[in-house]
Structures are given as C-alpha cells and as structure tokens.
Design a protein around this motif. Sequence first.
Motif, PDB file in Angstrom:
ATOM      1  N   ALA A  77       4.917  25.292 -42.328  1.00 38.53           N
ATOM      2  CA  ALA A  77       3.676  24.558 -42.116  1.00 38.53           C
ATOM      3  C   ALA A  77       2.513  25.273 -42.784  1.00 38.53           C
ATOM      4  N   VAL A  78       1.523  24.485 -43.185  1.00 41.23           N
ATOM      5  CA  VAL A  78       0.311  25.021 -43.807  1.00 41.23           C
ATOM      6  C   VAL A  78      -0.898  24.516 -43.031  1.00 41.23           C
ATOM      7  N   MET A  79      -1.838  25.422 -42.780  1.00 42.00           N
ATOM      8  CA  MET A  79      -3.117  25.071 -42.157  1.00 42.00           C
ATOM      9  C   MET A  79      -4.244  25.506 -43.081  1.00 42.00           C
ATOM     10  N   PHE A  80      -5.264  24.688 -43.182  1.00 44.05           N
ATOM     11  CA  PHE A  80      -6.479  25.059 -43.909  1.00 44.05           C
ATOM     12  C   PHE A  80      -7.604  25.186 -42.892  1.00 44.05           C
ATOM     13  N   THR A  81      -8.238  26.355 -42.881  1.00 38.25           N
ATOM     14  CA  THR A  81      -9.282  26.577 -41.889  1.00 38.25           C
ATOM     15  C   THR A  81     -10.506  27.208 -42.537  1.00 38.25           C
ATOM     16  N   SER A  82     -11.655  26.675 -42.197  1.00 43.41           N
ATOM     17  CA  SER A  82     -12.906  27.128 -42.792  1.00 43.41           C
ATOM     18  C   SER A  82     -13.974  27.240 -41.728  1.00 43.41           C
ATOM     19  N   ARG A  83     -14.802  28.262 -41.859  1.00 44.14           N
ATOM     20  CA  ARG A  83     -15.932  28.400 -40.936  1.00 44.14           C
ATOM     21  C   ARG A  83     -17.135  27.609 -41.435  1.00 44.14           C
ATOM     22  N   GLY A  84     -17.037  27.128 -42.659  1.00 51.11           N
ATOM     23  CA  GLY A  84     -18.204  26.476 -43.265  1.00 51.11           C
ATOM     24  C   GLY A  84     -18.219  24.974 -43.166  1.00 51.11           C
ATOM     25  N   ASP A  85     -17.136  24.346 -42.714  1.00 49.31           N
ATOM     26  CA  ASP A  85     -17.117  22.876 -42.689  1.00 49.31           C
ATOM     27  C   ASP A  85     -16.939  22.333 -41.270  1.00 49.31           C
TER      28      ASP A  85
ATOM     29  N   GLY B 110      -6.619  27.853 -21.762  1.00 53.38           N
ATOM     30  CA  GLY B 110      -6.009  29.170 -21.909  1.00 53.38           C
ATOM     31  C   GLY B 110      -5.736  29.659 -23.308  1.00 53.38           C
ATOM     32  N   HIS B 111      -5.835  28.781 -24.312  1.00 51.89           N
ATOM     33  CA  HIS B 111      -5.527  29.197 -25.683  1.00 51.89           C
ATOM     34  C   HIS B 111      -6.554  28.639 -26.669  1.00 51.89           C
ATOM     35  N   PRO B 112      -6.939  29.426 -27.698  1.00 52.49           N
ATOM     36  CA  PRO B 112      -7.753  28.864 -28.773  1.00 52.49           C
ATOM     37  C   PRO B 112      -7.008  27.699 -29.420  1.00 52.49           C
ATOM     38  N   LEU B 113      -7.742  26.734 -29.911  1.00 56.42           N
ATOM     39  CA  LEU B 113      -7.106  25.537 -30.467  1.00 56.42           C
ATOM     40  C   LEU B 113      -6.120  25.866 -31.579  1.00 56.42           C
ATOM     41  N   ILE B 114      -6.465  26.801 -32.450  1.00 56.79           N
ATOM     42  CA  ILE B 114      -5.560  27.112 -33.565  1.00 56.79           C
ATOM     43  C   ILE B 114      -4.267  27.748 -33.036  1.00 56.79           C
ATOM     44  N   ALA B 115      -4.368  28.579 -32.015  1.00 57.79           N
ATOM     45  CA  ALA B 115      -3.162  29.168 -31.423  1.00 57.79           C
ATOM     46  C   ALA B 115      -2.336  28.095 -30.719  1.00 57.79           C
ATOM     47  N   ARG B 116      -3.008  27.176 -30.045  1.00 55.58           N
ATOM     48  CA  ARG B 116      -2.297  26.084 -29.361  1.00 55.58           C
ATOM     49  C   ARG B 116      -1.543  25.223 -30.376  1.00 55.58           C
ATOM     50  N   ALA B 117      -2.160  24.949 -31.533  1.00 50.64           N
ATOM     51  CA  ALA B 117      -1.496  24.150 -32.565  1.00 50.64           C
ATOM     52  C   ALA B 117      -0.251  24.856 -33.096  1.00 50.64           C
ATOM     53  N   ILE B 118      -0.348  26.167 -33.290  1.00 56.76           N
ATOM     54  CA  ILE B 118       0.787  26.929 -33.822  1.00 56.76           C
ATOM     55  C   ILE B 118       1.901  27.024 -32.784  1.00 56.76           C
ATOM     56  N   ILE B 119       1.552  27.298 -31.531  1.00 53.55           N
ATOM     57  CA  ILE B 119       2.570  27.433 -30.492  1.00 53.55           C
ATOM     58  C   ILE B 119       3.325  26.123 -30.293  1.00 53.55           C
ATOM     59  N   SER B 120       2.593  24.993 -30.229  1.00 54.35           N
ATOM     60  CA  SER B 120       3.244  23.688 -30.068  1.00 54.35           C
ATOM     61  C   SER B 120       4.227  23.428 -31.199  1.00 54.35           C
ATOM     62  N   SER B 121       3.819  23.747 -32.427  1.00 52.10           N
ATOM     63  CA  SER B 121       4.678  23.502 -33.589  1.00 52.10           C
ATOM     64  C   SER B 121       5.859  24.465 -33.624  1.00 52.10           C
TER      65      SER B 121
ATOM     66  N   ILE C 233      -0.848  20.812 -40.945  1.00 50.48           N
ATOM     67  CA  ILE C 233      -1.321  20.748 -39.560  1.00 50.48           C
ATOM     68  C   ILE C 233      -2.789  21.156 -39.506  1.00 50.48           C
ATOM     69  N   PRO C 234      -3.629  20.404 -38.810  1.00 47.04           N
ATOM     70  CA  PRO C 234      -5.026  20.829 -38.656  1.00 47.04           C
ATOM     71  C   PRO C 234      -5.120  22.108 -37.840  1.00 47.04           C
ATOM     72  N   ASP C 235      -6.154  22.885 -38.073  1.00 44.73           N
ATOM     73  CA  ASP C 235      -6.323  24.115 -37.316  1.00 44.73           C
ATOM     74  C   ASP C 235      -6.824  23.840 -35.899  1.00 44.73           C
ATOM     75  N   THR C 236      -7.132  22.577 -35.601  1.00 41.48           N
ATOM     76  CA  THR C 236      -7.585  22.215 -34.256  1.00 41.48           C
ATOM     77  C   THR C 236      -6.698  21.119 -33.672  1.00 41.48           C
ATOM     78  N   ALA C 237      -5.424  21.126 -34.016  1.00 41.40           N
ATOM     79  CA  ALA C 237      -4.517  20.077 -33.542  1.00 41.40           C
ATOM     80  C   ALA C 237      -4.064  20.344 -32.108  1.00 41.40           C
ATOM     81  N   VAL C 238      -4.148  19.317 -31.289  1.00 42.73           N
ATOM     82  CA  VAL C 238      -3.533  19.332 -29.960  1.00 42.73           C
ATOM     83  C   VAL C 238      -2.475  18.248 -29.999  1.00 42.73           C
ATOM     84  N   VAL C 239      -1.223  18.660 -30.038  1.00 47.41           N
ATOM     85  CA  VAL C 239      -0.138  17.717 -30.300  1.00 47.41           C
ATOM     86  C   VAL C 239       1.065  18.041 -29.424  1.00 47.41           C
ATOM     87  N   LYS C 240       1.735  17.027 -28.977  1.00 52.96           N
ATOM     88  CA  LYS C 240       2.929  17.201 -28.159  1.00 52.96           C
ATOM     89  C   LYS C 240       4.059  17.744 -29.022  1.00 52.96           C
ATOM     90  N   GLN C 241       4.710  18.799 -28.539  1.00 53.91           N
ATOM     91  CA  GLN C 241       5.720  19.460 -29.366  1.00 53.91           C
ATOM     92  C   GLN C 241       6.882  18.547 -29.708  1.00 53.91           C
TER      93      GLN C 241
END
Length: 472
Positions: free
Chosen positions: A5-13, A24-35, A96-104
């Motif tokens: 999987a690839v995520m693109f994450t930017s602090r500027g956009d 309990g988890h930052p969104l980016i960590a939640r996205a990675i754990i679910s996947s 995968i978005p860096d802010t994805a909340v998705v069912k595994q």
Amino acid sequence: MVTQAVMFTSRGDGSALRERVVLGHPLIARAIISSARAGVKEFFVVCDEGADELAAMLDANKVLAKHDCVVQCLSATKCASDAKLAKKLSAGFLLIPDTAVVKQELVARFAARPPAKGSSLLLLDSDTRSIREYDGIWRVRLDEKSGKLAEAGRDLDAWNASWTGLALCPGQLLGKIVQEFVKRPEGWYEKSFLKFFTPATTGFTYCAQDYAINVCSPQLAERAEKILLNSVRKATDGFVSRNFNRYVSLFLSRWLIRVGASPNFISGANLLLGVMASVLLGMGGHLEAIIAALLFQFTSIVDGSDGEVAKLTWTMSPNGAWIDTICDQLTYVMFFVALPLGLYFDKTVLTEGGNPLFIVLGGVTLLAFGAMFWLMSRYVKRVRGEGSMLQIIKDIEESAKQPGLGGLVDRMVMKISFIFRRDFFAFATMIVLIAGLSAPLMWLISSLCTIQVGYLWLFSQRRFRMLGLRKR
C-alpha cells in the motif's frame, strides 16, 4: 491479493488531520492497522516533509508494532527518483488516504480483486444522502449512459457517488502521482485526479453497507467516531442491552478510551462495583437493597465497555476474554451470596429475620451456579477452545434446528433464554429489589439455577456424543 500500500501525506494541504486521535489512535495509524489486519504487508508513506518525525510516531504505536507489517516513511523527492521502489510496486499497489477510517473486512475484499492490467479500480460510496452536508467529501459523477467516471472534485454540484480515497492502482501510476505530489500546487490531487484515473481505464466498486471514510474535516472525524462506536454493537444483544445498556456503555467506552483505560482495568473496576453492590445487599434493609440494585444494573452496563474498548483499540486477547468472564461470574457469585444474607438479616412484610431457609436457598443456588460455570467452562474448552461463554448459546441455537426431542427442548430453552442474559437479569433484578420483593426473587433464582444445571449437563452430553469427543 495486493499486499503493498502507498499513502501520500502532506502537512501543507490540510492533511494535518492525520495525527488527530480517534478512539485511541491517530488517524494515520488507524488506517495502517486496519489495512494490516486485512492482509496488507508493506506500507510506503510518502511525505512532503517530516518523514522521520512521522516514522517515530508510528514506531511508538504499541498496537501497530504487534502487527506483521513493514511501514516505511519516505521523502517524496527521493521517491521520485527511486527506481527500486517503482520496480517493487510494478505489479500494482493499494492507494490509501492517510486519514482513512475503513472496516478491515472491506479492505480485504477490495485488495483481493485487482483490476485489469493497466487500469485502476476506485472504491466508491453510493450513500450520498447521509454525507451530503459534510465538508471535504470527494464527490464523483458517473455518466448515466456509459457508467464511466465523468467528473470528480470537492465542489461538484451534481454528483451521484463519493470516493473513499481507496484505489487499486497499476504500478506505472506511482511515478505520475509522485511527480504531481512533489510539485505540490494548491489542490494538486483535485487538479490531477482525472489525469491519474482516466475514465477509459478506471473502474469502480462500492463499499455497500461497510464503512470507508476519508476523514478530511473535523466534521467527518466526529462522524467516523460515531460509526466506529456503533460498529461494536452485537447482533446477539438482548432487548435491554440493545435498547438501553449499549447506548450508555458506548458513551462510557468513548470516555474510557480517552483516559487510556485498558480492557482489563475496566473488568477489574467493574468487579469492584459488584463487590460494593453485594456488600450493600448483604447488609439487609430496603434502602441498601435499592442502592445495590442500581449498582448491579450499572455493572451490567459497564460489562459491555471492556469488550468495546478492546475491539475499538485492537487490544483483544484470549487472556482478556477469560478475565472478563471470571469477573462476570464472580459478580454473580457475590450477588447470590449477598441476597440470602440480606434476607436473613432483614425483617420485612414478607420475611422474618433470622430465617435459616434463606441460607439453605442461597447454598443451593451457589452450588447450582458453580455447577453451571463448571459445565459451561468444560464445554467451551472441549468444543470451542475459547474464553467466551457466548459460544454455548450459539451452539444451542444450532442444535435447536435439529429434529427430535433434543431439538424441541433446545427450542423451548431458546424461547426463554432471554431471562438468563445478564442484561435482562440485572434489569429485572433491579426492578424486583426496588419493589421490595427480595424473597420471591430468591425462590425463583434458586429454582431456575437448579433446572439450568440439569439442562446444561444433558445438552453437553448430547453435543459431546454428536461430535465424537471422548469422555474426560
């Protein structure tokens, strides 16, 4: 299945939401754990800046560390000229978005259906009504005649689907996305979307009833949290739990996660509440019985929170299931000790203080309860090997479908089984104790427990014979 999987994450956009903590988890960590739980093995997080800081934050996540996956945070400028990375992902990758909340389970199904060679596959959500008022939704218009992608953007007036941010992409698309990401013009993704996902080479599928949210606004973060909380509701919930207890327990779980309470801590604290209820009940007196009844009902509510917290934070464990079961059973045992003691020490319209009959009834109930726990534990270990006593209920439901006398008895038991559920029992007990009917309650409990012991023994023997399990 696509396992990279690839995520693109930017602090500027506007992607600063990636570090917003949701249950309990930052969104980016939640996205990675679910996947990762869905089967994705490698994650390449492409950053415009702060790759090292992001990597340190992800490395510090204890739950993520327990999963069998590799996470690399890479600089976008290096990725643009990294031939090894391009080669590694040449067979395709999951975007995968860096802010994805998705069912595994949804990620697993989606990653298992790679698109045709050279084409992309988008994961869309057709439920536009419930998200129409939210800011930041990535809107998509599909042509009604051709059924192909026509337009996409956050400001479309006419749209008939939304993009969840997930896509299965061919390997050659990586370089194009990285090039546009490095330039970082304002709204780079939106301006380049149709360049990446051309209508002629892009297919789509829907997430149906499962959830997949690209959390690109604080409003959507709140919506994602509500959806996650509702996702831990059980189809097996009884009437009281479904219509009352679960609303309160989910509210408590949300707060408990925020303060960092572990599932085992919640189980232990709930046991302490049970001790307090039992001490009050055993003292005798109507006021003490009322307070004990309210506490006992509250323990029934909190009993749902340890499991909810465990599921929402991915801290489930076999030991935790057994700790929860033991704490539940101890709460029952203490209640069954306290009820006859309270009746023995109390003098009411229906009882005479010092009547030893209530001690006898309490003893019978405790023996029956111990026999039930032993029978259920033995059954679960031999047949299922799991800590949850709910397994025996499922097996009784299965057996009730069978013909013959055994199936008939099981069907009759299932029709009245709701009275043995903790949610109903605690609620009904609260009403009875508040009404001052402790003595009839003692007689009823003693009789029902004795009958249940006989039924569980007969049921276990039938199932052991049917499954060909040896006697022990």
